[in-house]
Design a protein around this motif. Structure first.
Motif, short mmCIF file in Angstrom:
data_model
loop_
_atom_site.label_atom_id
_atom_site.label_comp_id
_atom_site.label_asym_id
_atom_site.label_seq_id
_atom_site.Cartn_x
_atom_site.Cartn_y
_atom_site.Cartn_z
N TRP A 277 10.01 6.25 23.34
CA TRP A 277 9.50 5.71 21.80
C TRP A 277 10.46 4.45 20.90
O TRP A 277 9.83 3.91 20.67
CB TRP A 277 9.62 6.75 21.07
N LYS A 278 11.98 5.15 20.93
CA LYS A 278 13.20 3.86 20.63
C LYS A 278 12.45 2.19 21.54
O LYS A 278 12.04 1.40 20.66
CB LYS A 278 14.12 4.25 20.50
N GLU A 279 12.47 2.68 22.94
CA GLU A 279 13.01 1.30 23.59
C GLU A 279 10.80 0.47 22.73
O GLU A 279 11.25 -0.84 22.36
CB GLU A 279 12.42 1.49 24.43
N TYR A 280 9.81 1.01 22.92
CA TYR A 280 8.63 0.46 22.90
C TYR A 280 7.94 1.01 20.97
O TYR A 280 7.48 0.32 21.05
CB TYR A 280 8.03 1.52 23.86
N GLN A 281 9.19 1.26 20.38
CA GLN A 281 8.56 0.91 19.36
C GLN A 281 7.77 1.82 18.76
O GLN A 281 6.81 1.32 17.76
CB GLN A 281 8.85 -0.38 18.67
N VAL A 282 7.59 2.98 19.03
CA VAL A 282 6.49 4.19 19.00
C VAL A 282 6.44 4.18 17.25
O VAL A 282 5.43 4.47 16.53
CB VAL A 282 6.57 5.52 19.51
N TYR A 283 7.71 4.51 17.07
CA TYR A 283 7.60 5.23 15.49
C TYR A 283 9.00 3.60 14.74
O TYR A 283 9.21 3.06 15.26
CB TYR A 283 8.96 6.24 15.94
N SER A 284 8.78 4.45 13.26
CA SER A 284 9.48 2.79 12.02
C SER A 284 10.63 3.50 12.57
O SER A 284 11.11 4.96 12.47
CB SER A 284 8.05 3.06 11.29
N TYR A 285 11.66 2.70 12.99
CA TYR A 285 13.58 2.71 12.46
C TYR A 285 13.51 1.60 11.30
O TYR A 285 13.60 1.15 11.83
CB TYR A 285 14.07 2.09 14.24
N ASN A 286 14.95 2.62 11.53
CA ASN A 286 14.86 1.54 9.94
C ASN A 286 16.65 1.04 10.41
O ASN A 286 16.68 0.42 11.54
CB ASN A 286 16.08 2.77 8.68
N LYS A 287 17.02 -0.19 9.81
CA LYS A 287 17.62 -1.56 10.33
C LYS A 287 19.62 -0.85 10.67
O LYS A 287 20.09 -1.44 11.29
CB LYS A 287 18.32 -1.94 9.15
N ASN A 288 19.73 1.19 10.64
CA ASN A 288 21.14 1.72 11.53
C ASN A 288 20.12 2.23 12.09
O ASN A 288 20.67 2.86 13.36
CB ASN A 288 21.02 2.70 11.03
N GLY A 289 19.47 1.95 13.26
CA GLY A 289 18.39 2.39 14.18
C GLY A 289 17.90 3.64 14.34
O GLY A 289 17.88 4.53 15.35
#
Length: 293
Positions: A277-289
């Protein structure tokens, strides 16, 4: 009564002319007709706070020769339920724009409370056990129940690797179930008004010697008659919209019960999924990851 679907309207029409005690009975039936349908006159009287004779007179006032005739009409009403137009008429009488939020939330709370009372805990455990014993699991829920089927299938697919959601798309339901047989499990989800194809699919599954679980609103539901196990979830709502809060809560419980038996597998699965999910940006993440909420 020639048309049991008119019973609810008849009660509303007669309401202004009823006695105080009879009005209490009328209000109870309009809100809890599925419960009233299986109550004796005495039990209904106790639930409402009136005498048994008042219940009998109420039935007479509606044009029935006695309470058993009224009870039979209520049971027929449960089998056939109300049409969308009739449910819309009821919702206009009991839910207004001003009280829609409060009225619907209160009705959903009552549905969950009633479900907690009605559901058989032993049956629930048997259903969870059957899920783990099944070679293949087929989930079917059509029309408004399709959202419930998709939800159950989505999470079970994260836990197990033998789950298939049966849709009503390009291919026919029976084509998707062509290989079903002994050792398989079909979970059918349906609430009034019941989709005929769901009922037929459960009957087909039984003819192939598969186990069948029904998640529905009553033991007299046509889905229940085709099932080995039935989980009851109340869906009453004096509205044209189905109340699926209690059914979704029961489905949540099934998912969690299955997940708790597969803790190690789920932990690994979700760890892998989080990376994807993190690698393919499935969800929105803030600048701190960190995932945004």
């Amino acid at each position: 009564m020639n048309d049991n679907h008119d019973l609810m309207r008849l009660i509303q029409i007669k309401f202004p002319r009823l006695s105080k005690g009879q009005k209490l009975i009328a209000e109870y039936i309009l809100k809890n007709y599925d419960k009233a349908a299986f109550m004796t006159a005495a039990k209904l009287g106790v639930s409402v706070g009136v005498s048994e004779s008042t219940v009998v007179r109420f039935a007479n006032e509606l044009g029935f020769s006695g309470y058993p005739k009224l009870q039979k009409a209520l049971q027929e009403l449960i089998k056939n339920k109300l049409t969308s137009v009739q449910r819309l008429q009821l919702s206009n009488d009991y839910i207004s724009e001003e009280n829609a939020l409060k009225g619907v939330l209160k009705a959903d709370m009552e549905n969950i409370r009633a479900t907690l009372e009605k559901i058989n805990h032993k049956t629930f455990e048997d259903v969870v056990h059957s899920i783990f014993n099944a070679k293949r699991i087929y989930i079917i829920g059509l029309r408004s129940s399709s959202a419930l089927a998709e939800f159950l299938g989505f999470y079970l697919n994260l836990i197990l690797d033998n789950v298939k959601i049966i849709g009503n798309g390009i291919s026919d339901v029976f084509e998707e179930m062509i290989n079903i047989g002994e050792g398989d499990l079909v979970i059918g989800i349906g609430f009034p008004r019941y989709a005929v194809k769901t009922i037929d699919a459960l009957e087909f599954a039984q003819s192939r010697k598969s186990k069948v679980v029904a998640i529905t609103d009553s033991l007299v539901s046509p889905l229940a008659s085709q099932a080995d196990y039935t989980l009851i979830a109340q869906s009453n709502m004096a509205s044209f919209v189905d109340s699926l809060v209690a059914p979704l809560s029961v489905i949540n419980a099934v998912i969690i019960a299955v997940g708790m038996r597969e803790k190690e597998k789920i932990s690994k699965t979700f760890a892998d999924l989080e990376s994807l999910w993190k690698e393919y940006q499935v969800y929105s993440y803030n600048k701190n990851g960190n995932e945004s909420r």
